[in-house]
Design an enzyme around this catalytic site. Structure first.
Site, PDB file in Angstrom:
ATOM      1  CD  GLU A   1       9.210 -10.552 -32.103  1.00  0.00           C
ATOM      2  OE1 GLU A   1      10.363 -10.068 -32.082  1.00  0.00           O
ATOM      3  OE2 GLU A   1       8.408 -10.425 -31.163  1.00  0.00           O
TER       4      GLU A   1
ATOM      5  CG  ASP B   1      18.202  -3.840 -32.712  1.00  0.00           C
ATOM      6  OD1 ASP B   1      17.546  -4.494 -31.874  1.00  0.00           O
ATOM      7  OD2 ASP B   1      17.730  -3.469 -33.798  1.00  0.00           O
TER       8      ASP B   1
END
Length: 273
Positions: free
Chosen positions: A45, A56
């Site tokens: 990814e 995140d």
């Protein structure tokens, strides 16, 4: 269509590794991808870095910041990907692109065409405005680019159903609502019901991420019925430590992958673009 994951038996799911392109520096990315390929990792990814993602955690945000400070953008990532993609035997590359940072000012269909031409096996667009969903799916289909869709374990039924319908590459089930690097309180095994429900809605593989750090976590993901585990912060942290200590980040990530990956036979497969 790319075959993203290979399950070789009970407790042996596919494996995807998240990496920010440009961290380590972009000239190390080909060696990193080839090392993952050699070790039997199923999917990279590969994120085109973007700033200040609310989903995140601190490890990935620091990584994105380092990559952005090195001047890493979509054009540079695609040029690099086009250079090493033909050398991969089995590793698939799913490109993660933030809509606002990388796509908003581009022609969407043209950009997806460029991503496909560079050799990406799939695309995941972060924070795509809902009004552009149909346009995005049509453009990806025209480019022959499988779509990676996402949903949370606690997403409403209609959201999970839409994500399942959109997934032509694989469906990424985020283990819990929160920031990357954090694990679900009840463990990954508790996702079995959600995975079974999604399985009834899509024929695409289902990958589970967030809080996957150890071989035991990977096996728990397999036990819940998913096709693959996605590792992000734990691997990025190994890259960060290596860079800070002057060690080779490619070797550091490779050692980490060996520590978490269930042992399985790795029969070479032909490169299918």
């Amino acid at each position: 269509m790319a075959d993203f994951f290979t399950r070789s038996g009970p407790g042996r799911p596919g494996l995807a590794l998240f990496v920010n392109a440009g961290d380590p520096p972009l000239d190390a990315l080909p060696d990193l991808a080839l090392a993952l390929d050699e070790q039997g990792t199923d999917c990279l990814e590969l994120a085109v870095p973007f700033p200040d993602s609310v989903t995140d955690g601190p490890v990935i945000r620091r990584s994105a910041r380092r990559a952005l400070e090195r001047g890493t953008g979509l054009d540079e990532v695609l040029e690099c990907l086009a250079g090493f993609r033909p050398r991969l035997r089995r590793l698939r590359v799913a490109l993660l692109v933030d809509w606002s940072h990388s796509l908003k000012r581009r022609d969407h269909a043209a950009a997806l065409g460029e991503i496909a031409a560079a050799g990406a096996d799939g695309v995941l667009v972060h924070a795509l405005p809902p009004r552009l969903r149909e346009t995005h799916l049509a453009a990806a289909g025209h480019a022959g680019l499988p779509v990676v869709s996402t949903c949370y374990q606690n997403s409403p039924d209609r959201v999970r159903a839409r994500a399942a319908a959109d997934a032509s590459g694989y469906l990424y089930l985020v283990a819990h609502y929160g920031r990357s690097g954090t694990a679900p309180a009840a463990g990954h095994g508790a996702l079995a019901g959600t995975v079974a429900g999604l399985r009834s809605l899509t024929s695409s593989p289902i990958a589970v991420g967030f809080g996957v750090r150890t071989r035991q976590d990977v096996q728990a993901v397999a036990a819940c019925g998913a096709d693959a585990a996605v590792i992000g912060s734990a691997g990025v942290a190994r890259i960060e430590s290596a860079l800070e200590e002057g060690r080779d980040p490619v070797r550091a990530l490779g050692a980490f992958v060996r520590s978490v990956q269930p042992v399985r036979s790795l029969a070479p497969t032909p490169n299918r673009s």
